[in-house]
Design a protein around this motif. Sequence first.
Motif, PDB file in Angstrom:
ATOM      1  N   ASP A 531       0.829  -1.211   0.000  1.00  0.00           N
ATOM      2  CA  ASP A 531       0.000   0.000   0.000  1.00  0.00           C
ATOM      3  C   ASP A 531       0.863   1.260   0.000  1.00  0.00           C
ATOM      4  OD1 ASP A 531      -2.395  -1.284  -0.241  1.00  0.00           O
ATOM      5  OD2 ASP A 531      -2.703  -1.506   1.916  1.00  0.00           O
ATOM      6  N   LYS A 532       2.156   1.084   0.269  1.00  0.00           N
ATOM      7  CA  LYS A 532       3.066   2.235   0.193  1.00  0.00           C
ATOM      8  C   LYS A 532       3.545   2.483  -1.241  1.00  0.00           C
ATOM      9  CE  LYS A 532       4.799   1.927   4.907  1.00  0.00           C
ATOM     10  NZ  LYS A 532       5.696   1.087   5.674  1.00  0.00           N
ATOM     11  N   GLY A 533       3.231   1.560  -2.122  1.00  0.00           N
ATOM     12  CA  GLY A 533       3.597   1.768  -3.521  1.00  0.00           C
ATOM     13  C   GLY A 533       4.465   0.676  -4.104  1.00  0.00           C
ATOM     14  N   ASN A 534       4.976   0.995  -5.289  1.00  0.00           N
ATOM     15  CA  ASN A 534       5.761   0.043  -6.064  1.00  0.00           C
ATOM     16  C   ASN A 534       7.226   0.128  -5.627  1.00  0.00           C
ATOM     17  OD1 ASN A 534       7.026  -1.471  -7.997  1.00  0.00           O
ATOM     18  ND2 ASN A 534       6.173  -0.360  -9.746  1.00  0.00           N
ATOM     19  N   MET A 535       7.639  -0.806  -4.794  1.00  0.00           N
ATOM     20  CA  MET A 535       8.991  -0.762  -4.219  1.00  0.00           C
ATOM     21  C   MET A 535      10.080  -0.941  -5.291  1.00  0.00           C
ATOM     22  SD  MET A 535       8.575  -0.243  -1.027  1.00  0.00           S
ATOM     23  CE  MET A 535       6.951   0.255  -0.536  1.00  0.00           C
ATOM     24  N   ALA A 536       9.752  -1.691  -6.355  1.00  0.00           N
ATOM     25  CA  ALA A 536      10.732  -1.950  -7.411  1.00  0.00           C
ATOM     26  C   ALA A 536      11.060  -0.685  -8.201  1.00  0.00           C
ATOM     27  CB  ALA A 536      10.209  -3.034  -8.354  1.00  0.00           C
ATOM     28  N   ALA A 537      10.208   0.340  -8.065  1.00  0.00           N
ATOM     29  CA  ALA A 537      10.434   1.584  -8.820  1.00  0.00           C
ATOM     30  C   ALA A 537      11.235   2.603  -8.010  1.00  0.00           C
ATOM     31  CB  ALA A 537       9.082   2.174  -9.224  1.00  0.00           C
ATOM     32  N   ARG A 538      11.626   2.242  -6.784  1.00  0.00           N
ATOM     33  CA  ARG A 538      12.325   3.230  -5.937  1.00  0.00           C
ATOM     34  C   ARG A 538      13.700   3.593  -6.505  1.00  0.00           C
ATOM     35  NH1 ARG A 538      12.518   0.970  -0.053  1.00  0.00           N
ATOM     36  NH2 ARG A 538      13.414  -0.768  -1.220  1.00  0.00           N
ATOM     37  N   ARG A 539      14.019   4.855  -6.395  1.00  0.00           N
ATOM     38  CA  ARG A 539      15.324   5.346  -6.878  1.00  0.00           C
ATOM     39  C   ARG A 539      15.975   6.222  -5.811  1.00  0.00           C
ATOM     40  NH1 ARG A 539      16.584   5.212 -12.360  1.00  0.00           N
ATOM     41  NH2 ARG A 539      17.589   7.249 -12.268  1.00  0.00           N
ATOM     42  N   ASP A 540      15.904   5.760  -4.579  1.00  0.00           N
ATOM     43  CA  ASP A 540      16.441   6.530  -3.461  1.00  0.00           C
ATOM     44  C   ASP A 540      17.782   5.920  -3.052  1.00  0.00           C
ATOM     45  OD1 ASP A 540      17.059   7.660  -1.036  1.00  0.00           O
ATOM     46  OD2 ASP A 540      15.131   7.193  -0.078  1.00  0.00           O
ATOM     47  N   LYS A 541      18.841   6.718  -3.126  1.00  0.00           N
ATOM     48  CA  LYS A 541      20.170   6.180  -2.826  1.00  0.00           C
ATOM     49  C   LYS A 541      20.613   6.460  -1.393  1.00  0.00           C
ATOM     50  CE  LYS A 541      22.456   7.424  -6.764  1.00  0.00           C
ATOM     51  NZ  LYS A 541      23.491   7.288  -7.812  1.00  0.00           N
ATOM     52  N   THR A 542      19.671   6.852  -0.552  1.00  0.00           N
ATOM     53  CA  THR A 542      20.002   7.127   0.846  1.00  0.00           C
ATOM     54  C   THR A 542      20.495   5.861   1.539  1.00  0.00           C
ATOM     55  OG1 THR A 542      18.091   8.573   0.776  1.00  0.00           O
ATOM     56  CG2 THR A 542      19.085   8.216   2.935  1.00  0.00           C
ATOM     57  N   GLN A 543      21.584   5.985   2.309  1.00  0.00           N
ATOM     58  CA  GLN A 543      22.101   4.846   3.064  1.00  0.00           C
ATOM     59  C   GLN A 543      22.642   5.338   4.404  1.00  0.00           C
ATOM     60  OE1 GLN A 543      24.257   1.728   0.749  1.00  0.00           O
ATOM     61  NE2 GLN A 543      24.910   3.447  -0.481  1.00  0.00           N
ATOM     62  N   THR A 544      22.647   4.467   5.393  1.00  0.00           N
ATOM     63  CA  THR A 544      23.357   4.778   6.636  1.00  0.00           C
ATOM     64  C   THR A 544      24.853   4.629   6.334  1.00  0.00           C
ATOM     65  OG1 THR A 544      23.437   2.490   7.371  1.00  0.00           O
ATOM     66  CG2 THR A 544      21.475   3.767   8.008  1.00  0.00           C
ATOM     67  N   PRO A 545      25.734   5.201   7.158  1.00  0.00           N
ATOM     68  CA  PRO A 545      27.165   5.053   6.897  1.00  0.00           C
ATOM     69  C   PRO A 545      27.604   3.582   6.818  1.00  0.00           C
ATOM     70  CG  PRO A 545      26.781   6.730   8.564  1.00  0.00           C
ATOM     71  CD  PRO A 545      25.458   6.096   8.290  1.00  0.00           C
ATOM     72  N   GLU A 546      27.000   2.719   7.659  1.00  0.00           N
ATOM     73  CA  GLU A 546      27.357   1.286   7.630  1.00  0.00           C
ATOM     74  C   GLU A 546      26.912   0.649   6.314  1.00  0.00           C
ATOM     75  OE1 GLU A 546      25.762   2.745  10.181  1.00  0.00           O
ATOM     76  OE2 GLU A 546      27.403   2.731  11.642  1.00  0.00           O
ATOM     77  N   GLN A 547      25.710   1.014   5.876  1.00  0.00           N
ATOM     78  CA  GLN A 547      25.206   0.469   4.604  1.00  0.00           C
ATOM     79  C   GLN A 547      26.057   0.963   3.443  1.00  0.00           C
ATOM     80  OE1 GLN A 547      21.219   1.942   5.005  1.00  0.00           O
ATOM     81  NE2 GLN A 547      20.456   0.049   5.936  1.00  0.00           N
ATOM     82  N   GLU A 548      26.475   2.211   3.531  1.00  0.00           N
ATOM     83  CA  GLU A 548      27.290   2.803   2.474  1.00  0.00           C
ATOM     84  C   GLU A 548      28.644   2.094   2.366  1.00  0.00           C
ATOM     85  OE1 GLU A 548      27.746   7.029   2.827  1.00  0.00           O
ATOM     86  OE2 GLU A 548      28.915   7.139   0.973  1.00  0.00           O
ATOM     87  N   LYS A 549      29.177   1.732   3.526  1.00  0.00           N
ATOM     88  CA  LYS A 549      30.489   1.071   3.540  1.00  0.00           C
ATOM     89  C   LYS A 549      30.485  -0.204   2.696  1.00  0.00           C
ATOM     90  CE  LYS A 549      32.828   1.156   7.522  1.00  0.00           C
ATOM     91  NZ  LYS A 549      33.124   0.709   8.904  1.00  0.00           N
ATOM     92  N   VAL A 550      29.392  -0.970   2.771  1.00  0.00           N
ATOM     93  CA  VAL A 550      29.325  -2.220   1.998  1.00  0.00           C
ATOM     94  C   VAL A 550      28.488  -2.093   0.726  1.00  0.00           C
ATOM     95  CG1 VAL A 550      29.835  -3.787   3.910  1.00  0.00           C
ATOM     96  CG2 VAL A 550      27.463  -3.077   3.509  1.00  0.00           C
ATOM     97  N   GLY A 551      27.991  -0.883   0.432  1.00  0.00           N
ATOM     98  CA  GLY A 551      27.248  -0.662  -0.827  1.00  0.00           C
ATOM     99  C   GLY A 551      25.926  -1.396  -0.890  1.00  0.00           C
ATOM    100  N   LEU A 552      25.116  -1.277   0.163  1.00  0.00           N
ATOM    101  CA  LEU A 552      23.880  -2.067   0.268  1.00  0.00           C
ATOM    102  C   LEU A 552      22.703  -1.466  -0.520  1.00  0.00           C
ATOM    103  CD1 LEU A 552      23.937  -4.658   1.911  1.00  0.00           C
ATOM    104  CD2 LEU A 552      22.750  -3.466   3.748  1.00  0.00           C
TER     105      LEU A 552
END
Lengths: 804, 190
Positions: A531-552
């Motif tokens: 109900d929040k929408g089409n997750m496969a269409a997301r284009r948000d590159k926001t990451q936490t620093p830990e996520q950014e470190k491993v490129g999640l």
Amino acid sequence: MTNHWIDFKNSDCILIMGSNAAENHPICWKWVTRAQEAGGTVIHVDPRYTRTSSKSDLYVPLRSGSDIGVLGGMIKYIVDNDLIQKEYVLHYTNASFIVSKDFSFSDGLFSGFDEAGRKYDKKSWDFEMDENGVPKRDMTLQDPRCVYQILKKHYDRYDIKKVSAISGSPEDKLLAFYKAYTATGKPDKSGTILYAMGWTQHTVGVQNIRAMSIIQLLLGNMGVAGGGVNALRGESNVQGSTDQALLFHIIPGYLATPRANWPTLEEYLKANTPVSKDPKSVNWWQNRPKYVASLLKSFYKEADLPTAYNWMPKLDAGQNASWLVLFDKMLKGQFKGFFAWGMNPAASGADSNKTREALSKLDWMVNVNIFDNETGSFWKGPGMDPKKIKTEVFFLPCCVSVEKEGSISNSGRWMQWRYAGPKPMGDTKPDGDIIYELALKIRELYKKDKGAFPDPILGLNVDDWGDGHVFDPHKVAKLINGYFLKDTTIKGADGKETVYKAGSQLPSFVMLQADGSTCSGNWIYAGSYTDKGNMAARRDKTQTPEQEKVGLFPNWTWSWPVNRRVIYNRAGVDLQGKPWAPNKPVLAWDAANKKWLIDVVDGGGDAGAKHPFIMQKHGMGAIYGPGLNDGPLPEYYEPLECPVTEHPFSKTLNNPTALIFADEAHKRTTCDPRFPFVCTTYRVTEHWQTGVLTRWLPWLTEAQPQMFCEMSEELAELKGIKNGEKVILENPRGQLWAIAIVTKRFKPFEVMGNPVHVVGIPWHYGWVWPKDGGDAANLLTPAVGDPNTGIPETKAFMVNVKKA
Amino acid sequence: MKLGRREFVKLTAAATAVTAFGGLGFDLAPTKAHAQLMSLRKGKETTSVCCYCSVGCGLIVTTDEKTGRAINIEGDPDHPISEGALCAKGAATFQLAENPQRITKPRYRAAGSDKWEEKSWDWMLNEIAKRVKKVRDASFTEKNAKGEIVNRTEGLASVGSAAMDNEECWIYQAFLRSLGLTYIEHQARI
């Protein structure tokens, strides 16, 4: 893939074996290079020196088809030198499990072999259970019947001299390879494997991958950044099309196809729902009844569950309806009608002459494609007389990917939404529209004229496919995700109750029900369109620093399951939830707040509360795998067509359970002086698959215009062949011309003291176009297959090569 | 005139070419003129994902608003995996879409015939539907040799396709299974 493309950058050692990633998945090399720049080692093991080899730190040649020898040698090296990640192996794998007294292995055969039936009775491979029904374990790993000791004994035969003698890989190169890769057994180091069809297209395909999985478990490389077992899949949506089960043996979401020996849903569920008595085993497949019920409702929304199950077509018990069998049955006249939808089997299937002849036995065929191809036009192909071919052909032109909207899933399980740009050219249509319109027309016929068992056709939930005329990918994506069929109250882990209204989208598969009150076309995709929408269409590159470190990139598109980016990530932390590699964690337990950080945890519960391999019944990584058709441990067998009459590990030459057709023995050759060379097949960067979507593109055809055969300078000299000359390759199945490329990239192998020449051909060409491009490599390949998957052995077979 | 990055690159390339090959005796003026024209076409950008291998590289597709055809297809610099890069195949996607050799009308080959005939979609789908029903009705099997319920169609088989979107794959398998097919296979098996 257990991991994903960007994750390659996190690896300390990237092994590329059974793949030519730099040429066939070129853009992934960006991430391989970043690993190298960060100090990682890249190793390529392959019969041919390719661009992947040239970019690697170490290249190890091996004769095509000898991989289990080389990998078995590494297992022995790990065990002999005690290089395992001990805590990981003890707590996260089945190394400590005790195997049945009845299990034995002798001279290449496991216990329970039925020679006449070419199959095993797997009963004796079972684990021994304690009084609570949990596998018995020996945490000292000393019991002679524990998996670790059985493994040790099994691979004791694989000493480096024998491995080198059969594979043709030099001993010093093997040692350097073993040393570099096994260094990733240190808890804070990770190694990864990138493989492709170079491993699957063998009669030991699954066991090639099993052998590497064992290595990954021994070294603690599963569930960590820069680790995992990573199949580089060959098509943009072959991950998705497999998930959606365009295969005989599964229905969407990796659920078994119903069979005649499970006549009711109850019996199906009983046979397919594993039970574990171990409280720490998540045993995720215990949820199967919810997934099956929700799938049945997505097909047949108005039917009750027993009826919907009854409507599903059933295979006979043990029946194999895989590709090679399908075309064998077609040749023998079983099928009147056939769909070749977005496929070119006349060039892509093993033994093309057999496949092409089989097409002539049909009454009619529907071929959906963008361009003309060897399948749709088979009736006017080489050696065919159109007058004598009765097969009617309906060619339906579909539009190209950029002209339609929908999602595809890449090899890293990222479901990515695509939008329509240009409108479909001319009268072409999206495949979805063609399927939808055809389904509606057939439905109309059954409404009007009845006919055989019309219920499943009339009961099909086509309302969720479109507006009655035009296919709607959003509607279908929502159906695949699933929704509530009635108002449902669900109690969360925190005891709080939430009411979900009928018609609302399922937030995740955790809410799926076994009673028919939810529908979901594919449980692993639940959470992709909520109900929040089409997750496969997301284009948000926001990451936490830990996520950014491993490129999640957890907010970019969506990854199945539940947006988890690295599966089995629970094995990436110790029993306290601390990452094995603190410098590149994928998952970490926040004890103060009692929650998991970075990625979505596999399983659930607190740190150490659950075993990490949640899809396994016992929760443990399977070093010993009692479920496969050819044995619980990988064993060395030669390809069915091979250049030797014996190998050093046993007297059993070939995989005794390989899929073969008894009436085709005359088409196979081993150690036949008429066909003395090993041949292997591969791709080039500029073409793709059978070439239907690349041969018609001038930019690509200009770069790679025609069929070629790569061969060593030594073989060329032996046969008097010069670079650029036309040659003929042949064997009992067919003949093919190619332009000789005489190259240093191939070298003769010394196998058991004798020289063995390997030649290689690309498989992208076909007689339809370009006019002087040559024909399909599969004219030469054998219709024999892996006993688990049925994938044909098109990477190692015998041919002769001569001047044209 | 406001120049986009891409158009600017094209003009620069054309200008450089004139300088570099100016003395070679052929006229590059038409190239330059074409490059200038390109920038005047109005296009709408959409994102897509490459249709070839499974890396899943991002594409930006620019479609001419007047003709509805692609003007340009290039790598998507925002895409975290591909970062704007494409291989030879991905970079050739434009020629896949804008290709005069695409088949754009349904066509039929009759039994024993040596040629294709163009037909309408309606005719094709009606004829296929009739044949599906005929074979299904004749080969539908309620019970196998052992007398077990199987509810399957023995006379039809299908292969394909990993070239379809997830949503298309899903309805295709549901369509085939509702007809009773068990011989359902595709690229993943080869």
